[in-house]
Design a protein around this motif. Structure first.
Motif, PDB file in Angstrom:
ATOM      1  N   VAL A  22       0.851  -1.195   0.000  1.00 57.15           N
ATOM      2  CA  VAL A  22       0.000   0.000   0.000  1.00 57.15           C
ATOM      3  C   VAL A  22       0.888   1.247   0.000  1.00 57.15           C
ATOM      4  N   SER A  23       0.729   2.114  -0.981  1.00 59.05           N
ATOM      5  CA  SER A  23       1.535   3.332  -1.029  1.00 59.05           C
ATOM      6  C   SER A  23       1.049   4.328   0.009  1.00 59.05           C
ATOM      7  N   GLN A  24       1.983   5.081   0.555  1.00 63.54           N
ATOM      8  CA  GLN A  24       1.672   6.101   1.555  1.00 63.54           C
ATOM      9  C   GLN A  24       2.269   7.427   1.121  1.00 63.54           C
ATOM     10  N   GLN A  25       1.563   8.505   1.374  1.00 63.03           N
ATOM     11  CA  GLN A  25       2.093   9.837   1.075  1.00 63.03           C
ATOM     12  C   GLN A  25       3.169  10.169   2.094  1.00 63.03           C
ATOM     13  N   ALA A  26       4.373  10.422   1.609  1.00 61.71           N
ATOM     14  CA  ALA A  26       5.486  10.758   2.500  1.00 61.71           C
ATOM     15  C   ALA A  26       5.595  12.275   2.626  1.00 61.71           C
ATOM     16  N   MET A  27       5.516  12.767   3.849  1.00 60.29           N
ATOM     17  CA  MET A  27       5.631  14.195   4.128  1.00 60.29           C
ATOM     18  C   MET A  27       6.649  14.399   5.246  1.00 60.29           C
ATOM     19  N   ILE A  28       7.054  15.629   5.459  1.00 62.40           N
ATOM     20  CA  ILE A  28       7.984  15.943   6.543  1.00 62.40           C
ATOM     21  C   ILE A  28       7.326  16.908   7.507  1.00 62.40           C
ATOM     22  N   LEU A  29       7.394  16.577   8.786  1.00 69.16           N
ATOM     23  CA  LEU A  29       6.914  17.457   9.842  1.00 69.16           C
ATOM     24  C   LEU A  29       8.105  18.112  10.529  1.00 69.16           C
ATOM     25  N   THR A  30       8.029  19.422  10.746  1.00 68.92           N
ATOM     26  CA  THR A  30       9.013  20.119  11.565  1.00 68.92           C
ATOM     27  C   THR A  30       8.285  20.757  12.738  1.00 68.92           C
ATOM     28  N   SER A  31       8.879  20.679  13.898  1.00 72.48           N
ATOM     29  CA  SER A  31       8.215  21.189  15.097  1.00 72.48           C
ATOM     30  C   SER A  31       8.686  22.600  15.417  1.00 72.48           C
ATOM     31  N   GLY A  32       7.777  23.398  15.990  1.00 72.43           N
ATOM     32  CA  GLY A  32       8.107  24.757  16.391  1.00 72.43           C
ATOM     33  C   GLY A  32       9.137  24.778  17.506  1.00 72.43           C
ATOM     34  N   THR A  33       9.763  25.914  17.686  1.00 70.92           N
ATOM     35  CA  THR A  33      10.837  26.030  18.657  1.00 70.92           C
ATOM     36  C   THR A  33      10.894  27.441  19.220  1.00 70.92           C
ATOM     37  N   PRO A  34      11.368  27.609  20.450  1.00 68.02           N
ATOM     38  CA  PRO A  34      11.592  28.954  20.974  1.00 68.02           C
ATOM     39  C   PRO A  34      12.630  29.692  20.132  1.00 68.02           C
ATOM     40  N   HIS A  35      12.631  31.000  20.170  1.00 70.32           N
ATOM     41  CA  HIS A  35      13.514  31.815  19.337  1.00 70.32           C
ATOM     42  C   HIS A  35      14.985  31.493  19.553  1.00 70.32           C
ATOM     43  N   ALA A  36      15.375  31.144  20.771  1.00 70.22           N
ATOM     44  CA  ALA A  36      16.795  30.998  21.080  1.00 70.22           C
ATOM     45  C   ALA A  36      17.353  29.608  20.792  1.00 70.22           C
ATOM     46  N   THR A  37      16.539  28.714  20.268  1.00 72.03           N
ATOM     47  CA  THR A  37      16.977  27.337  20.047  1.00 72.03           C
ATOM     48  C   THR A  37      18.037  27.255  18.951  1.00 72.03           C
ATOM     49  N   PRO A  38      19.206  26.641  19.200  1.00 73.38           N
ATOM     50  CA  PRO A  38      20.223  26.490  18.158  1.00 73.38           C
ATOM     51  C   PRO A  38      19.781  25.500  17.089  1.00 73.38           C
ATOM     52  N   ILE A  39      20.402  25.596  15.905  1.00 74.05           N
ATOM     53  CA  ILE A  39      19.992  24.754  14.773  1.00 74.05           C
ATOM     54  C   ILE A  39      20.073  23.274  15.100  1.00 74.05           C
ATOM     55  N   ASN A  40      21.101  22.855  15.821  1.00 75.09           N
ATOM     56  CA  ASN A  40      21.239  21.420  16.097  1.00 75.09           C
ATOM     57  C   ASN A  40      20.224  20.904  17.102  1.00 75.09           C
ATOM     58  N   GLN A  41      19.375  21.797  17.610  1.00 72.76           N
ATOM     59  CA  GLN A  41      18.306  21.379  18.510  1.00 72.76           C
ATOM     60  C   GLN A  41      16.933  21.433  17.848  1.00 72.76           C
ATOM     61  N   LEU A  42      16.888  21.764  16.550  1.00 72.77           N
ATOM     62  CA  LEU A  42      15.617  21.747  15.820  1.00 72.77           C
ATOM     63  C   LEU A  42      15.230  20.299  15.517  1.00 72.77           C
ATOM     64  N   HIS A  43      13.929  20.047  15.472  1.00 75.56           N
ATOM     65  CA  HIS A  43      13.488  18.660  15.310  1.00 75.56           C
ATOM     66  C   HIS A  43      12.401  18.522  14.247  1.00 75.56           C
ATOM     67  N   GLY A  44      12.307  17.321  13.703  1.00 74.02           N
ATOM     68  CA  GLY A  44      11.309  16.989  12.702  1.00 74.02           C
ATOM     69  C   GLY A  44      11.445  15.543  12.298  1.00 74.02           C
ATOM     70  N   MET A  45      10.486  15.046  11.523  1.00 76.40           N
ATOM     71  CA  MET A  45      10.561  13.654  11.086  1.00 76.40           C
ATOM     72  C   MET A  45       9.714  13.435   9.837  1.00 76.40           C
ATOM     73  N   THR A  46      10.018  12.357   9.131  1.00 68.72           N
ATOM     74  CA  THR A  46       9.237  11.945   7.972  1.00 68.72           C
ATOM     75  C   THR A  46       7.979  11.222   8.448  1.00 68.72           C
ATOM     76  N   LEU A  47       6.846  11.574   7.827  1.00 67.41           N
ATOM     77  CA  LEU A  47       5.571  10.967   8.176  1.00 67.41           C
ATOM     78  C   LEU A  47       4.979  10.219   6.989  1.00 67.41           C
ATOM     79  N   GLY A  48       4.287   9.139   7.282  1.00 67.47           N
ATOM     80  CA  GLY A  48       3.532   8.438   6.246  1.00 67.47           C
ATOM     81  C   GLY A  48       2.096   8.240   6.661  1.00 67.47           C
ATOM     82  N   SER A  49       1.665   9.026   7.643  1.00 64.71           N
ATOM     83  CA  SER A  49       0.349   8.795   8.240  1.00 64.71           C
ATOM     84  C   SER A  49      -0.556  10.015   8.200  1.00 64.71           C
ATOM     85  N   VAL A  50      -0.162  11.062   7.465  1.00 66.73           N
ATOM     86  CA  VAL A  50      -0.961  12.288   7.456  1.00 66.73           C
ATOM     87  C   VAL A  50      -2.249  12.061   6.663  1.00 66.73           C
TER      88      VAL A  50
END
Length: 216
Positions: A22-50
């Motif tokens: 069964v094919s699934q639509q692959a999308m990317i989720l990125t989560s919000g962050t406080p203004h002071a968050t460094p780049i290496n602390q940003l988060h997100g993941m690939t989704l196949g369940s949207v």
């Protein structure tokens, strides 16, 4: 009456093999962050369940996250996220692999893309416990402000849904989220590739094919 009894392991294997067809639509989720968050602390993941949960009285999306997840932790904290629909391109596949933990080091210590051990085990690319933004260049994304939260937006995306979390609950090793769509961003006209997003099927990424002929 015909009956077939499976052990739980056999049933899980049969389910995995069946769902890989069964094919699934692959999308990317990125989560919000406080203004002071460094780049290496940003988060997100690939989704196949949207999926679209409703349109009226307001647009609502639903998806699930595989736990444990840094992205889940940030969503619980900031309650803001962006869901990206990507064009069917090689760059999109590269990003989907990065955000699905499909990045590893070879013998020369260089980053290479490939299937993860989790994907081989269960046939799903959608796992997360990594820091994907460490693999990106600064010019590959920008920030979008929502209230007092900054949301990373991938420049490759064709369409981005800006969402606010409404409800969530845990089911076994997954967490189901319901989010309200509060804004929609669109990429530039230079995006090409035929549209249709990126599909994940049989441990590989695909584009939408030809329309099926209907029986009159």
């Amino acid at each position: 009456m015909f009956r077939r009894l499976y052990s739980m392991k056999v049933l899980s294997d049969q389910f995995r093999q069946s769902m890989s067809r069964v094919s699934q639509q692959a999308m990317i989720l990125t989560s919000g962050t406080p203004h002071a968050t460094p780049i290496n602390q940003l988060h997100g993941m690939t989704l196949g369940s949207v999926c679209s949960l409703s349109i009226y009285p307001k647009p609502v999306l639903q998806f699930n996250l595989h736990l444990p997840s840094y992205t889940s932790r940030e969503l619980h904290s900031c309650r803001i996220c962006a869901i990206h629909i990507l064009p069917p391109s090689a760059e999109s596949v590269h990003l989907l692999r990065i955000f699905a933990k499909g990045v590893k080091q070879d013998n020369q210590k260089e980053l290479v893309l490939g299937t993860s051990k989790e994907e081989i085990r269960d046939g799903r690319i959608f796992h997360e416990m990594t820091r994907p933004f460490e693999k990106l260049e600064q010019n590959e994304f920008r920030y979008h402000d929502v209230d007092d939260v900054k949301v990373p937006i991938l420049n490759e995306a064709e369409i981005v849904f800006i969402c606010k979390a409404r409800e969530n609950f845990k089911v076994d090793s997954h967490e189901i989220w319901v989010v309200d769509v509060v804004d929609i961003l669109r990429g530039g006209d230079e995006k090409s590739g035929g549209g249709g997003g990126v599909l994940y099927y049989n441990r590989g990424f695909h584009s939408v094919g030809e329309s099926l002929k209907e029986i009159s």
